[in-house]
Motif scaffolding. Sequence first.
Motif, PDB file in Angstrom:
ATOM      1  N   GLU A 130       0.824  -1.201   0.000  1.00  0.00           N
ATOM      2  CA  GLU A 130       0.000   0.000   0.000  1.00  0.00           C
ATOM      3  C   GLU A 130       0.864   1.260   0.000  1.00  0.00           C
ATOM      4  OE1 GLU A 130      -3.110   0.235  -0.443  1.00  0.00           O
ATOM      5  OE2 GLU A 130      -4.271  -1.284   0.616  1.00  0.00           O
ATOM      6  N   GLN A 131       2.059   1.165   0.586  1.00  0.00           N
ATOM      7  CA  GLN A 131       2.912   2.337   0.714  1.00  0.00           C
ATOM      8  C   GLN A 131       3.856   2.520  -0.479  1.00  0.00           C
ATOM      9  OE1 GLN A 131       2.388   4.439   3.235  1.00  0.00           O
ATOM     10  NE2 GLN A 131       0.753   3.021   3.812  1.00  0.00           N
ATOM     11  N   GLY A 132       3.870   1.554  -1.389  1.00  0.00           N
ATOM     12  CA  GLY A 132       4.890   1.585  -2.429  1.00  0.00           C
ATOM     13  C   GLY A 132       4.362   1.892  -3.809  1.00  0.00           C
ATOM     14  N   ALA A 133       5.259   1.734  -4.780  1.00  0.00           N
ATOM     15  CA  ALA A 133       4.951   2.048  -6.163  1.00  0.00           C
ATOM     16  C   ALA A 133       4.257   0.896  -6.872  1.00  0.00           C
ATOM     17  CB  ALA A 133       6.235   2.398  -6.899  1.00  0.00           C
ATOM     18  N   THR A 134       3.899  -0.133  -6.135  1.00  0.00           N
ATOM     19  CA  THR A 134       3.221  -1.277  -6.721  1.00  0.00           C
ATOM     20  C   THR A 134       1.785  -1.345  -6.220  1.00  0.00           C
ATOM     21  OG1 THR A 134       3.767  -2.775  -4.908  1.00  0.00           O
ATOM     22  CG2 THR A 134       5.377  -2.562  -6.678  1.00  0.00           C
ATOM     23  N   ASP A 135       1.004  -2.216  -6.815  1.00  0.00           N
ATOM     24  CA  ASP A 135      -0.314  -2.530  -6.300  1.00  0.00           C
ATOM     25  C   ASP A 135      -0.378  -4.043  -6.144  1.00  0.00           C
ATOM     26  OD1 ASP A 135      -3.212  -2.513  -5.762  1.00  0.00           O
ATOM     27  OD2 ASP A 135      -3.094  -0.475  -6.537  1.00  0.00           O
ATOM     28  N   TYR A 136      -1.503  -4.564  -5.668  1.00  0.00           N
ATOM     29  CA  TYR A 136      -1.596  -5.988  -5.397  1.00  0.00           C
ATOM     30  C   TYR A 136      -3.019  -6.478  -5.585  1.00  0.00           C
ATOM     31  CZ  TYR A 136      -3.876  -4.774  -1.020  1.00  0.00           C
ATOM     32  OH  TYR A 136      -4.772  -4.279  -0.102  1.00  0.00           O
ATOM     33  N   ILE A 137      -3.126  -7.782  -5.828  1.00  0.00           N
ATOM     34  CA  ILE A 137      -4.411  -8.479  -5.899  1.00  0.00           C
ATOM     35  C   ILE A 137      -4.288  -9.698  -5.015  1.00  0.00           C
ATOM     36  CG2 ILE A 137      -6.027  -9.742  -7.376  1.00  0.00           C
ATOM     37  CD1 ILE A 137      -4.907  -8.070  -9.734  1.00  0.00           C
ATOM     38  N   LEU A 138      -5.187  -9.872  -4.070  1.00  0.00           N
ATOM     39  CA  LEU A 138      -5.170 -11.043  -3.209  1.00  0.00           C
ATOM     40  C   LEU A 138      -5.839 -12.224  -3.906  1.00  0.00           C
ATOM     41  CD1 LEU A 138      -6.050  -9.509   0.282  1.00  0.00           C
ATOM     42  CD2 LEU A 138      -3.872 -10.504  -0.406  1.00  0.00           C
ATOM     43  N   LYS A 139      -5.228 -13.397  -3.768  1.00  0.00           N
ATOM     44  CA  LYS A 139      -5.821 -14.613  -4.321  1.00  0.00           C
ATOM     45  C   LYS A 139      -6.918 -15.141  -3.394  1.00  0.00           C
ATOM     46  CE  LYS A 139      -1.841 -16.574  -6.795  1.00  0.00           C
ATOM     47  NZ  LYS A 139      -1.043 -17.784  -6.980  1.00  0.00           N
ATOM     48  N   PRO A 140      -7.995 -15.678  -3.964  1.00  0.00           N
ATOM     49  CA  PRO A 140      -8.405 -15.531  -5.356  1.00  0.00           C
ATOM     50  C   PRO A 140      -8.898 -14.121  -5.624  1.00  0.00           C
ATOM     51  CG  PRO A 140     -10.110 -16.683  -4.123  1.00  0.00           C
ATOM     52  CD  PRO A 140      -8.962 -16.477  -3.174  1.00  0.00           C
ATOM     53  N   ALA A 141      -8.722 -13.625  -6.841  1.00  0.00           N
ATOM     54  CA  ALA A 141      -9.023 -12.234  -7.183  1.00  0.00           C
ATOM     55  C   ALA A 141     -10.502 -11.922  -6.952  1.00  0.00           C
ATOM     56  CB  ALA A 141      -8.659 -11.968  -8.645  1.00  0.00           C
ATOM     57  N   GLU A 142     -10.759 -10.911  -6.128  1.00  0.00           N
ATOM     58  CA  GLU A 142     -12.132 -10.483  -5.860  1.00  0.00           C
ATOM     59  C   GLU A 142     -12.458  -9.272  -6.723  1.00  0.00           C
ATOM     60  OE1 GLU A 142     -12.576  -9.782  -1.722  1.00  0.00           O
ATOM     61  OE2 GLU A 142     -12.316 -11.892  -1.160  1.00  0.00           O
ATOM     62  N   ARG A 143     -13.674  -9.222  -7.223  1.00  0.00           N
ATOM     63  CA  ARG A 143     -14.050  -8.181  -8.178  1.00  0.00           C
ATOM     64  C   ARG A 143     -13.886  -6.774  -7.611  1.00  0.00           C
ATOM     65  NH1 ARG A 143     -17.315 -12.517  -9.482  1.00  0.00           N
ATOM     66  NH2 ARG A 143     -17.450 -13.000 -11.741  1.00  0.00           N
ATOM     67  N   ASP A 144     -14.323  -6.551  -6.379  1.00  0.00           N
ATOM     68  CA  ASP A 144     -14.259  -5.206  -5.803  1.00  0.00           C
ATOM     69  C   ASP A 144     -12.813  -4.747  -5.643  1.00  0.00           C
ATOM     70  OD1 ASP A 144     -16.983  -5.109  -5.726  1.00  0.00           O
ATOM     71  OD2 ASP A 144     -17.162  -5.574  -3.588  1.00  0.00           O
ATOM     72  N   ARG A 145     -11.945  -5.639  -5.141  1.00  0.00           N
ATOM     73  CA  ARG A 145     -10.542  -5.255  -4.951  1.00  0.00           C
ATOM     74  C   ARG A 145      -9.847  -5.061  -6.288  1.00  0.00           C
ATOM     75  NH1 ARG A 145      -6.656  -3.371  -4.848  1.00  0.00           N
ATOM     76  NH2 ARG A 145      -4.986  -3.192  -3.310  1.00  0.00           N
ATOM     77  N   LEU A 146     -10.200  -5.866  -7.281  1.00  0.00           N
ATOM     78  CA  LEU A 146      -9.620  -5.730  -8.606  1.00  0.00           C
ATOM     79  C   LEU A 146     -10.042  -4.410  -9.240  1.00  0.00           C
ATOM     80  CD1 LEU A 146      -7.908  -6.984 -10.816  1.00  0.00           C
ATOM     81  CD2 LEU A 146      -9.948  -8.175 -11.647  1.00  0.00           C
ATOM     82  N   LYS A 147     -11.282  -4.015  -9.016  1.00  0.00           N
ATOM     83  CA  LYS A 147     -11.762  -2.739  -9.549  1.00  0.00           C
ATOM     84  C   LYS A 147     -10.944  -1.581  -8.991  1.00  0.00           C
ATOM     85  CE  LYS A 147     -15.927   0.111  -9.963  1.00  0.00           C
ATOM     86  NZ  LYS A 147     -17.377   0.240  -9.600  1.00  0.00           N
ATOM     87  N   LEU A 148     -10.616  -1.636  -7.689  1.00  0.00           N
ATOM     88  CA  LEU A 148      -9.802  -0.601  -7.075  1.00  0.00           C
ATOM     89  C   LEU A 148      -8.409  -0.569  -7.692  1.00  0.00           C
ATOM     90  CD1 LEU A 148      -9.291   1.551  -4.919  1.00  0.00           C
ATOM     91  CD2 LEU A 148      -8.759  -0.297  -3.302  1.00  0.00           C
ATOM     92  N   THR A 149      -7.813  -1.740  -7.908  1.00  0.00           N
ATOM     93  CA  THR A 149      -6.499  -1.810  -8.543  1.00  0.00           C
ATOM     94  C   THR A 149      -6.535  -1.205  -9.938  1.00  0.00           C
ATOM     95  OG1 THR A 149      -5.772  -3.733  -7.288  1.00  0.00           O
ATOM     96  CG2 THR A 149      -4.756  -3.409  -9.440  1.00  0.00           C
ATOM     97  N   VAL A 150      -7.560  -1.545 -10.703  1.00  0.00           N
ATOM     98  CA  VAL A 150      -7.690  -1.019 -12.064  1.00  0.00           C
ATOM     99  C   VAL A 150      -7.795   0.500 -12.048  1.00  0.00           C
ATOM    100  CG1 VAL A 150      -9.264  -0.900 -14.041  1.00  0.00           C
ATOM    101  CG2 VAL A 150      -8.658  -3.126 -13.058  1.00  0.00           C
ATOM    102  N   GLU A 151      -8.553   1.048 -11.107  1.00  0.00           N
ATOM    103  CA  GLU A 151      -8.678   2.502 -11.016  1.00  0.00           C
ATOM    104  C   GLU A 151      -7.334   3.152 -10.703  1.00  0.00           C
ATOM    105  OE1 GLU A 151     -11.649   3.110  -8.057  1.00  0.00           O
ATOM    106  OE2 GLU A 151     -13.331   2.598  -9.384  1.00  0.00           O
ATOM    107  N   ARG A 152      -6.591   2.558  -9.766  1.00  0.00           N
ATOM    108  CA  ARG A 152      -5.280   3.105  -9.396  1.00  0.00           C
ATOM    109  C   ARG A 152      -4.310   3.066 -10.566  1.00  0.00           C
ATOM    110  NH1 ARG A 152      -4.082   0.078  -3.638  1.00  0.00           N
ATOM    111  NH2 ARG A 152      -5.365   1.375  -2.279  1.00  0.00           N
TER     112      ARG A 152
END
Length: 281
Positions: A109-131
């Motif tokens: 969360e503090q770095g230049a990367t993002d992440y997706i937790l397995k198994p990929a959840e739609r809501d969290r993936l949507k946030l990653t896509v927006e970022r």
Amino acid sequence: MTNTTDTPTGAPRAVLADDERLMRDQLRARLAEAWPELQIVAEAKNGAEAVELVEQHRPDVVFLDIRMPGMTGVDAAKQIAQMDVGDDGVLPEIVFITAYDQYAVEAFEQGATDYILKPAERDRLKLTVERIGKRLAAKRGAGDGDADAPAAPGGEPIQQLLHKLAASGGARPAYLKWIQATVGQAIQMIPVEDVLFFISDEKYTRVQTPQVEALIRKPIKELVDELDPERFWQIHRSTLVAVNAIAAVTRDFRGRQIVSVKGNPQKLEVSRSYTHLFKGM
């Protein structure tokens, strides 16, 4: 290693790396929902393939599984971060696919990367896509910015973040929580906490729960590193047993230790190398 061609001009492009086909298929499908314009130009089964494909395709985004055979996702990200920038003068965004605990997630969360937790959840993936979409837009707008060291909002270059993750122990994978196994003609997600034991033969490993017998291709030597050693004991080169599933340990007429399993008729032999686990028997 797979390649895809004929991507629309101007569409964001991605390389996806995960050694588990089911996870790649799921993530590809979820990305198609959350980010329809994204083009998956290539897929890799390990970190070395991922680095090669990023060098070849120069994508906008790289989705990297943390735990892959050979080169890990963190090691692959380090190599990608050190690549010469492409014609557009920027490095790709890194998104880790991870089963990490909260400590490591906070580091992401503090770095230049993002992440997706397995198994990929739609809501969290949507946030990653927006970022990632915002970061890609900012890169296009920045033009001649400092592309060699993409930084997080706090200003930390990705190389420094990856070094910290590896050095601090944040790069240690969490223990497996789910097993992807074949049951009949279907693939099921089996909670590790439900597993009584694993037994391997030459090609497959049998996964036994109180209700289900399933098969996976992962050998015992890999499972040993991925399972919590306080919950699963290796009692034979081909056998792992859940400690809380052990009903009793007895000796047969030849003096060998035999493990009885709760709620299952299977008897598991303890090889000589692991008899110390049951001292006093």
